[in-house]
Design a protein around this motif. Structure first.
Motif, PDB file in Angstrom:
ATOM      1  N   ARG A 121     -33.243   4.360  71.738  1.00 38.02           N
ATOM      2  CA  ARG A 121     -32.511   3.368  71.586  1.00 38.02           C
ATOM      3  C   ARG A 121     -33.252   2.757  70.335  1.00 38.02           C
ATOM      4  N   VAL A 122     -34.635   2.836  70.297  1.00 40.87           N
ATOM      5  CA  VAL A 122     -35.132   2.433  69.156  1.00 40.87           C
ATOM      6  C   VAL A 122     -34.691   3.189  67.872  1.00 40.87           C
ATOM      7  N   HIS A 123     -34.952   4.491  67.990  1.00 44.14           N
ATOM      8  CA  HIS A 123     -34.519   5.364  66.996  1.00 44.14           C
ATOM      9  C   HIS A 123     -33.074   5.241  66.459  1.00 44.14           C
ATOM     10  N   ASP A 124     -32.104   5.134  67.467  1.00 46.41           N
ATOM     11  CA  ASP A 124     -30.990   4.580  67.104  1.00 46.41           C
ATOM     12  C   ASP A 124     -30.617   3.273  66.162  1.00 46.41           C
ATOM     13  N   LEU A 125     -31.421   2.399  66.738  1.00 45.37           N
ATOM     14  CA  LEU A 125     -31.516   1.151  66.134  1.00 45.37           C
ATOM     15  C   LEU A 125     -32.213   1.265  64.413  1.00 45.37           C
ATOM     16  N   GLU A 126     -33.081   2.207  64.512  1.00 47.41           N
ATOM     17  CA  GLU A 126     -33.948   2.086  63.200  1.00 47.41           C
ATOM     18  C   GLU A 126     -33.060   2.767  62.400  1.00 47.41           C
ATOM     19  N   LYS A 132     -27.612   0.290  57.160  1.00 44.11           N
ATOM     20  CA  LYS A 132     -27.416  -1.057  56.717  1.00 44.11           C
ATOM     21  C   LYS A 132     -28.163  -1.378  55.304  1.00 44.11           C
ATOM     22  N   GLU A 133     -29.412  -0.935  55.381  1.00 44.42           N
ATOM     23  CA  GLU A 133     -30.203  -1.502  54.213  1.00 44.42           C
ATOM     24  C   GLU A 133     -29.770  -0.758  52.944  1.00 44.42           C
ATOM     25  N   LYS A 134     -29.407   0.509  53.036  1.00 42.39           N
ATOM     26  CA  LYS A 134     -28.777   1.471  52.122  1.00 42.39           C
ATOM     27  C   LYS A 134     -27.328   0.490  51.394  1.00 42.39           C
ATOM     28  N   ALA A 135     -26.362   0.262  52.476  1.00 44.00           N
ATOM     29  CA  ALA A 135     -25.242  -0.451  51.991  1.00 44.00           C
ATOM     30  C   ALA A 135     -25.575  -1.872  51.389  1.00 44.00           C
ATOM     31  N   ALA A 140     -25.872  -4.960  46.398  1.00 46.68           N
ATOM     32  CA  ALA A 140     -26.375  -5.801  45.525  1.00 46.68           C
ATOM     33  C   ALA A 140     -26.283  -5.124  43.946  1.00 46.68           C
ATOM     34  N   ALA A 141     -26.433  -3.802  43.888  1.00 45.73           N
ATOM     35  CA  ALA A 141     -26.268  -3.057  42.681  1.00 45.73           C
ATOM     36  C   ALA A 141     -25.243  -3.307  42.110  1.00 45.73           C
ATOM     37  N   LEU A 142     -24.038  -3.264  42.929  1.00 45.01           N
ATOM     38  CA  LEU A 142     -22.640  -3.488  42.405  1.00 45.01           C
ATOM     39  C   LEU A 142     -22.408  -4.862  41.765  1.00 45.01           C
ATOM     40  N   LEU A 143     -23.161  -5.707  42.658  1.00 48.57           N
ATOM     41  CA  LEU A 143     -22.903  -7.097  42.087  1.00 48.57           C
ATOM     42  C   LEU A 143     -23.717  -7.341  40.793  1.00 48.57           C
ATOM     43  N   VAL A 144     -24.758  -6.509  40.634  1.00 50.70           N
ATOM     44  CA  VAL A 144     -25.390  -6.985  39.267  1.00 50.70           C
ATOM     45  C   VAL A 144     -24.706  -6.342  38.048  1.00 50.70           C
TER      46      VAL A 144
END
Length: 159
Positions: A121-126, A132-135, A140-144
């Motif tokens: 479960r921890v592995h899946d959540l990580e 999500k961090e990549k997205a 943020a890059a697109l907004l800039v």
């Protein structure tokens, strides 16, 4: 249906102090109605029933463990007296020892299984968090870039 004195005593030992187990829980485990146990408790408080005696069949795991532990500290020559005083046979100790070992092994197996499931479960959540961090970084890059394009367009309109 009449119950033997040993059954009554063993159940009373569970529901009265110091154990104080719930009557409904004991009732469910033993297959005896709540009201029957309540009547026994009422009669015990009225008559002052002795709770010292118990049969091996209705002993809890804790009682069995304590008896095994106590028997282990007794010399072999005195073990017969110890067993007779408690209405036990040497086979009881052997069976209980194995029973308690099985309980411990099952608990360890369950714990290992639970740890394995939690690690997965921890592995899946990580993994999901990383996605999500990549997205978020991409957004943020697109907004800039959008703001830079808007700034460039404004600058070209001024010329």
């Amino acid at each position: 249906m009449g119950y033997s004195r040993a059954v009554k005593v063993s159940i009373l030992r569970r529901v009265l102090p110091p154990n104080n187990e719930g009557i409904s829980k004991v009732s469910e485990e033993m297959g005896i109605t709540d009201q029957t146990i309540r009547n026994w408790v009422k009669a015990a408080s009225r008559d002052g029933v002795k709770l010292e005696e118990s049969t091996p069949r209705f002993m809890s795991a804790q009682e069995k463990y304590l008896l095994i532990k106590e028997a282990a500290s007794i010399p072999a020559t005195d073990k017969g007296v110890f067993l007779r005083e408690r209405g036990l046979h040497s086979e009881h100790l052997t069976l209980w020892d194995q029973e308690l070992r099985d309980i411990m092994n099952n608990k360890q197996e369950l714990k290992n299984k639970e740890v394995k499931e939690l690690k997965k479960r921890v592995h899946d959540l990580e993994k999901e968090l990383h996605r999500k961090e990549k997205a978020l970084a991409e957004t943020a890059a697109l907004l800039v870039l959008k703001k830079k394009i808007a700034a460039i367009m404004e600058g070209s309109e001024d010329d």
